[in-house]
Motif scaffolding. Structure first.
Motif, PDB file in Angstrom:
ATOM      1  N   LEU A   1       0.747  -0.978   0.463  1.00  0.00           N
ATOM      2  CA  LEU A   1       0.254  -0.183  -0.131  1.00  0.00           C
ATOM      3  C   LEU A   1       1.048   1.054   0.101  1.00  0.00           C
ATOM      4  O   LEU A   1       0.677   2.178  -0.753  1.00  0.00           O
ATOM      5  CB  LEU A   1      -0.750   0.041   1.151  1.00  0.00           C
ATOM      6  CG  LEU A   1      -1.886  -1.307   1.359  1.00  0.00           C
ATOM      7  CD1 LEU A   1      -2.722  -1.114   2.282  1.00  0.00           C
ATOM      8  CD2 LEU A   1      -3.093  -0.942  -0.143  1.00  0.00           C
ATOM      9  N   GLY A   2       1.836   1.425   0.464  1.00  0.00           N
ATOM     10  CA  GLY A   2       2.480   2.228   0.677  1.00  0.00           C
ATOM     11  C   GLY A   2       3.649   2.824  -0.618  1.00  0.00           C
ATOM     12  O   GLY A   2       3.909   4.102  -0.942  1.00  0.00           O
ATOM     13  N   TYR A   3       4.308   1.735  -1.155  1.00  0.00           N
ATOM     14  CA  TYR A   3       4.124   0.972  -2.881  1.00  0.00           C
ATOM     15  C   TYR A   3       3.291   1.999  -2.965  1.00  0.00           C
ATOM     16  O   TYR A   3       3.859   2.646  -4.256  1.00  0.00           O
ATOM     17  CB  TYR A   3       4.860  -0.068  -3.023  1.00  0.00           C
ATOM     18  CG  TYR A   3       5.715  -0.167  -4.601  1.00  0.00           C
ATOM     19  CD1 TYR A   3       7.174   0.567  -4.391  1.00  0.00           C
ATOM     20  CD2 TYR A   3       4.593  -0.832  -5.416  1.00  0.00           C
ATOM     21  CE1 TYR A   3       7.360   0.494  -5.624  1.00  0.00           C
ATOM     22  CE2 TYR A   3       5.828  -0.773  -6.473  1.00  0.00           C
ATOM     23  CZ  TYR A   3       7.169  -0.302  -6.975  1.00  0.00           C
ATOM     24  OH  TYR A   3       7.538   0.157  -7.966  1.00  0.00           O
ATOM     25  N   PHE A   4       2.322   1.563  -3.619  1.00  0.00           N
ATOM     26  CA  PHE A   4       0.979   2.108  -4.471  1.00  0.00           C
ATOM     27  C   PHE A   4       0.687   4.371  -4.382  1.00  0.00           C
ATOM     28  O   PHE A   4       1.002   4.625  -5.075  1.00  0.00           O
ATOM     29  CB  PHE A   4      -0.635   1.658  -3.985  1.00  0.00           C
ATOM     30  CG  PHE A   4      -1.324   2.525  -4.017  1.00  0.00           C
ATOM     31  CD1 PHE A   4      -2.464   2.033  -5.809  1.00  0.00           C
ATOM     32  CD2 PHE A   4      -2.048   3.041  -3.711  1.00  0.00           C
ATOM     33  CE1 PHE A   4      -2.552   2.833  -5.846  1.00  0.00           C
ATOM     34  CE2 PHE A   4      -3.141   4.248  -4.368  1.00  0.00           C
ATOM     35  CZ  PHE A   4      -3.772   3.366  -5.502  1.00  0.00           C
ATOM     36  N   MET A   5       1.138   4.395  -2.935  1.00  0.00           N
ATOM     37  CA  MET A   5       1.380   5.722  -2.843  1.00  0.00           C
ATOM     38  C   MET A   5       2.522   6.360  -3.321  1.00  0.00           C
ATOM     39  O   MET A   5       2.281   7.145  -3.878  1.00  0.00           O
ATOM     40  CB  MET A   5       1.028   6.327  -1.119  1.00  0.00           C
ATOM     41  CG  MET A   5      -0.653   5.557  -0.844  1.00  0.00           C
ATOM     42  SD  MET A   5      -0.210   6.688   0.676  1.00  0.00           S
ATOM     43  CE  MET A   5       0.477   5.289   1.619  1.00  0.00           C
ATOM     44  N   ARG A   6       3.544   6.071  -3.031  1.00  0.00           N
ATOM     45  CA  ARG A   6       4.581   6.124  -3.961  1.00  0.00           C
ATOM     46  C   ARG A   6       4.457   6.426  -5.021  1.00  0.00           C
ATOM     47  O   ARG A   6       4.681   7.088  -6.675  1.00  0.00           O
ATOM     48  CB  ARG A   6       5.670   5.196  -3.673  1.00  0.00           C
ATOM     49  CG  ARG A   6       6.202   5.749  -2.064  1.00  0.00           C
ATOM     50  CD  ARG A   6       6.849   6.746  -2.123  1.00  0.00           C
ATOM     51  NE  ARG A   6       7.754   7.680  -0.790  1.00  0.00           N
ATOM     52  CZ  ARG A   6       8.087   8.616  -0.855  1.00  0.00           C
ATOM     53  NH1 ARG A   6       7.477   9.606  -1.288  1.00  0.00           N
ATOM     54  NH2 ARG A   6       8.719   9.116   0.299  1.00  0.00           N
ATOM     55  N   MET A   7       4.147   5.521  -6.494  1.00  0.00           N
ATOM     56  CA  MET A   7       3.748   5.684  -7.228  1.00  0.00           C
ATOM     57  C   MET A   7       3.024   5.955  -8.224  1.00  0.00           C
ATOM     58  O   MET A   7       2.310   6.593  -8.840  1.00  0.00           O
ATOM     59  CB  MET A   7       3.156   3.946  -7.971  1.00  0.00           C
ATOM     60  CG  MET A   7       4.226   3.211  -7.305  1.00  0.00           C
ATOM     61  SD  MET A   7       5.897   3.067  -8.471  1.00  0.00           S
ATOM     62  CE  MET A   7       6.730   3.737  -7.155  1.00  0.00           C
ATOM     63  N   PHE A   8       1.694   6.443  -7.129  1.00  0.00           N
ATOM     64  CA  PHE A   8       0.546   6.973  -7.343  1.00  0.00           C
ATOM     65  C   PHE A   8       0.942   8.790  -7.545  1.00  0.00           C
ATOM     66  O   PHE A   8       0.619   9.717  -8.097  1.00  0.00           O
ATOM     67  CB  PHE A   8      -0.627   6.982  -6.472  1.00  0.00           C
ATOM     68  CG  PHE A   8      -1.982   7.883  -6.833  1.00  0.00           C
ATOM     69  CD1 PHE A   8      -2.646   6.901  -6.927  1.00  0.00           C
ATOM     70  CD2 PHE A   8      -2.460   9.371  -6.541  1.00  0.00           C
ATOM     71  CE1 PHE A   8      -4.268   7.577  -7.584  1.00  0.00           C
ATOM     72  CE2 PHE A   8      -2.915   9.650  -7.050  1.00  0.00           C
ATOM     73  CZ  PHE A   8      -4.393   9.124  -6.911  1.00  0.00           C
ATOM     74  N   GLN A   9       1.834   9.349  -6.847  1.00  0.00           N
ATOM     75  CA  GLN A   9       2.896  10.261  -6.797  1.00  0.00           C
ATOM     76  C   GLN A   9       3.319  10.636  -7.757  1.00  0.00           C
ATOM     77  O   GLN A   9       3.427  11.774  -8.111  1.00  0.00           O
ATOM     78  CB  GLN A   9       3.831  10.936  -5.455  1.00  0.00           C
ATOM     79  CG  GLN A   9       2.410  10.676  -4.050  1.00  0.00           C
ATOM     80  CD  GLN A   9       3.666  10.756  -2.321  1.00  0.00           C
ATOM     81  OE1 GLN A   9       3.995  10.254  -2.875  1.00  0.00           O
ATOM     82  NE2 GLN A   9       3.729  11.329  -1.606  1.00  0.00           N
TER      83      GLN A   9
END
Length: 252
Positions: A28-36
């Motif tokens: 989920l943290g990786y998803f947020m980084r990719m979202f940014q």
């Protein structure tokens, strides 16, 4: 003993649950980084904050249950925590996880794990009202079963040591009997602080519910913020101290 073996099996279940949840929280943290990085540019911004909420609460909860389960297992060397209470905490934890997933991934509830007042009531149509209710239901279930779990571990310590002994106060007067292991001292201090945090959580959730149900009632903004930060930061820090207690017991 059969009870100790049963507690060992339950502790393994707790730990495997934690081991499974932890990489999911990392993803989920990786998803947020990719979202940014605009990798998911076609997704609505609400998804970022919904995942942020799930990741934050999920990560805090994952480490907390790991610390509590480890302390409960090691405490069985000195006393007898309740196996039923630990099972209740496990079942309630799973229910809370389910409610949180529904609120965030299906309802897109996105206040962050700190859900600062009065944001949950003002979504600007980013999430429906039922998602707010589902989110607070998750917190209520977690808070309820974890409070019972905390007091049960304190009860188990009290069966072997008085409060003054568990806190090491008798050493201040020159007494060294009974000898209190550092694990018991650290666990007692941590669990008392944890209980205080959960009491604050119960108060803030009750105030949220009152404002939700009573028309015209509004809470004091500073009081709500302080209660939220009080219990939130205590739980996060206590998780670390529970780990310290485990280290002292396993690596004396």
């Amino acid at each position: 003993e059969p009870e100790v073996r049963a507690y060992r099996r339950l502790t393994l279940i707790w730990m495997w649950t934690m081991i499974l949840m932890f990489p999911l929280m990392i993803l989920l943290g990786y998803f947020m980084r990719m979202f940014q990085s605009n990798l998911f540019s076609k997704m609505h911004p609400e998804w970022f904050y919904a995942v942020l909420t799930l990741h934050g609460l999920g990560m805090v909860g994952t480490w907390f249950i790991g610390g509590m389960a480890a302390v409960g297992y090691l405490l069985a060397r000195y006393s007898r925590p309740s196996l039923r209470v630990s099972w209740l905490a496990y079942a309630g934890t799973l229910v809370g996880v389910g409610l949180l997933i529904i609120a965030t991934l299906f309802g897109l509830f996105g206040t962050g794990w700190y859900f600062l007042y009065p944001l949950p009531f003002y979504s600007s149509d980013a999430w429906p009202k039922w998602a707010t209710g589902c989110f607070f239901a998750a917190l209520a279930v977690w808070g309820g079963v974890w409070t019972v779990w905390t007091f049960d571990l304190l009860r188990a310590i009290a069966r072997r040591y008085t409060l003054a002994q568990a806190l090491g106060w008798h050493v201040l007067s020159g007494k060294h009997d009974p000898e209190v292991p550092p694990f018991i001292l650290i666990s007692t201090v941590s669990l008392i602080a944890s209980a205080a945090g959960f009491v604050a959580a119960g108060v803030v959730l009750s105030l949220y519910a009152t404002e939700w149900l009573v028309k015209g009632f509004s809470n004091d903004v500073l009081l709500m913020k302080n209660l939220t930060f009080f219990f939130g930061h205590i739980i996060v820090n206590i998780t670390m101290y529970l780990g310290v207690g485990v280290v002292y017991e396993l690596l004396p």
